[in-house]
Design a protein around this motif. Structure first.
Motif, mmCIF file in Angstrom:
data_model
loop_
_atom_site.group_PDB
_atom_site.id
_atom_site.type_symbol
_atom_site.label_atom_id
_atom_site.label_comp_id
_atom_site.label_asym_id
_atom_site.label_seq_id
_atom_site.Cartn_x
_atom_site.Cartn_y
_atom_site.Cartn_z
ATOM 1 N N ALA A 80 -5.727 3.909 -10.738
ATOM 2 C CA ALA A 80 -4.773 4.067 -11.838
ATOM 3 C C ALA A 80 -3.420 3.488 -11.437
ATOM 4 N N ASP A 81 -2.636 3.145 -12.434
ATOM 5 C CA ASP A 81 -1.336 2.541 -12.188
ATOM 6 C C ASP A 81 -0.353 3.557 -11.626
ATOM 7 N N TRP A 82 0.664 3.058 -10.996
ATOM 8 C CA TRP A 82 1.786 3.863 -10.521
ATOM 9 C C TRP A 82 2.575 4.360 -11.724
ATOM 10 N N ASP A 83 3.088 5.596 -11.651
ATOM 11 C CA ASP A 83 3.807 6.161 -12.791
ATOM 12 C C ASP A 83 5.221 5.631 -12.942
ATOM 13 N N GLY A 84 5.693 4.824 -12.005
ATOM 14 C CA GLY A 84 7.023 4.233 -12.107
ATOM 15 C C GLY A 84 8.138 5.147 -11.660
ATOM 16 N N GLU A 85 7.811 6.358 -11.252
ATOM 17 C CA GLU A 85 8.849 7.318 -10.859
ATOM 18 C C GLU A 85 8.642 7.859 -9.449
ATOM 19 N N THR A 86 7.439 8.255 -9.119
ATOM 20 C CA THR A 86 7.167 8.815 -7.797
ATOM 21 C C THR A 86 7.399 7.763 -6.728
ATOM 22 N N GLU A 87 8.013 8.155 -5.623
ATOM 23 C CA GLU A 87 8.280 7.201 -4.536
ATOM 24 C C GLU A 87 6.943 6.644 -4.049
ATOM 25 N N LEU A 88 6.785 5.324 -4.132
ATOM 26 C CA LEU A 88 5.467 4.699 -4.051
ATOM 27 C C LEU A 88 4.845 4.801 -2.667
ATOM 28 N N GLN A 89 5.614 4.581 -1.628
ATOM 29 C CA GLN A 89 5.039 4.678 -0.286
ATOM 30 C C GLN A 89 4.616 6.111 0.026
ATOM 31 N N GLY A 90 5.456 7.073 -0.368
ATOM 32 C CA GLY A 90 5.115 8.474 -0.140
ATOM 33 C C GLY A 90 3.868 8.886 -0.898
ATOM 34 N N LEU A 91 3.759 8.444 -2.150
ATOM 35 C CA LEU A 91 2.570 8.730 -2.943
ATOM 36 C C LEU A 91 1.334 8.123 -2.286
ATOM 37 N N SER A 92 1.454 6.890 -1.831
ATOM 38 C CA SER A 92 0.326 6.214 -1.179
ATOM 39 C C SER A 92 -0.077 6.931 0.105
ATOM 40 N N ALA A 93 0.911 7.438 0.843
ATOM 41 C CA ALA A 93 0.610 8.185 2.067
ATOM 42 C C ALA A 93 -0.090 9.500 1.744
ATOM 43 N N GLU A 94 0.275 10.135 0.640
ATOM 44 C CA GLU A 94 -0.419 11.360 0.221
ATOM 45 C C GLU A 94 -1.879 11.069 -0.099
ATOM 46 N N ILE A 95 -2.115 9.980 -0.814
ATOM 47 C CA ILE A 95 -3.497 9.593 -1.122
ATOM 48 C C ILE A 95 -4.257 9.327 0.177
ATOM 49 N N ALA A 96 -3.623 8.582 1.085
ATOM 50 C CA ALA A 96 -4.261 8.274 2.362
ATOM 51 C C ALA A 96 -4.592 9.546 3.129
ATOM 52 N N ALA A 97 -3.685 10.512 3.112
ATOM 53 C CA ALA A 97 -3.923 11.774 3.819
ATOM 54 C C ALA A 97 -5.104 12.521 3.223
#
Length: 268
Positions: free
Chosen positions: A56-73
């Motif tokens: 799914a696309d990025w919501d344009g608001e959540t800090e992208l690297q942090g969000l990606s790290a959460e998914i990775a975790a």
């Protein structure tokens, strides 16, 4: 994962789990060449970052690297079943891997950083690079600022791509790249301003797992400066240069990349 519908591709049936994190404007399948060469050693999961591939696309608001790290975790914890996994990242994906190792070290068995585009680190350590790097990225910045995302995508691929001429890229792919340029803008706070606080004193230095730093010998000058900074903080890390390769070395030079990762696995 982390509130984002996330797609991933699985490679290999080896005894160790590994999480693969791709570069901006790519997708998990871009690891195929490297993964094929490691398939007997690793069971790999290569996920599509938000806004990439089939995620799914990025919501344009959540800090992208942090969000990606959460998914990775979330993925690392699930696939490891309580055991740490080998984390392999390229470009923006390498900065996500670095952040994962800092925030969730218990999930990371070894860390491979291939050309992490952590510009803030190099510019903090070597401020004299600022003018030259600004020149290198001026066309990207101008395209994003003016809303001409096609021009920004053309400039981005010229600097960070695999050498393919823009005019030879099929128009549907050109449009897709242009449509994804909001993700490049969205990564800015992490890459330029260190939104994740990774440069706070002692953070990177605290990484205890084995670390491999890899770069192409023909990559933009900011890349060796970034790796110089990481190596200064992690003197135990191994550094490998793939001569003749540029920024997209996992795709253009999968054999030496896989060979270097395999050597790291043998030591960890």
């Amino acid at each position: 994962m982390a509130g984002v519908e996330t797609h991933w591709t699985e490679f290999g049936r080896g005894p160790r789990g590994a999480l693969l994190i791709h570069c901006s404007l790519a997708h998990g399948g871009s690891w195929a060449g490297v993964a094929r060469r490691l398939s007997e050693r690793l069971a790999m999961r290569a996920f599509d970052l938000p806004g990439h591939g089939r995620s799914a696309d990025w919501d344009g608001e959540t800090e992208l690297q942090g969000l990606s790290a959460e998914i990775a975790a979330s993925l690392a914890a699930e696939m490891g079943g309580g055991a740490p996994v080998d984390v392999i990242g390229h470009s923006f994906g390498a900065t996500v891997g670095l952040r994962l190792a800092l925030e969730r070290p218990e999930l990371v068995r070894s860390l491979t950083l291939i050309e992490p585009v952590f510009f803030a680190l190099a510019l903090a350590d070597q401020p004299g690079l600022d003018a030259a790097f600004e020149g290198d990225t001026r066309a990207i910045t101008a395209g994003l600022a003016s809303g001409d995302h096609a021009a920004a995508a053309q400039a981005f691929t010229a600097l960070w791509g695999d050498g393919t001429e823009w005019d030879t890229i099929p128009e549907p792919q050109q449009r897709r790249l242009a449509d994804q340029m909001h993700l490049i803008a969205g990564s800015g706070p992490a890459l330029y301003e260190d939104a994740g606080g990774m440069l706070r004193p002692g953070r990177i230095e605290a990484i205890a797992c084995p670390v491999l730093l890899m770069e192409g010998g023909a990559s933009p000058a900011i890349i060796p400066a970034i790796l110089d900074g990481i190596a200064a903080r992690l003197p135990q890390a191994e550094r490998v240069v793939v001569e003749g390769a540029g920024h997209m070395l996992p795709i253009t030079h999968p054999e030496p990349v896989a060979e270097a990762i395999g050597a790291l696995l043998s030591r960890s």
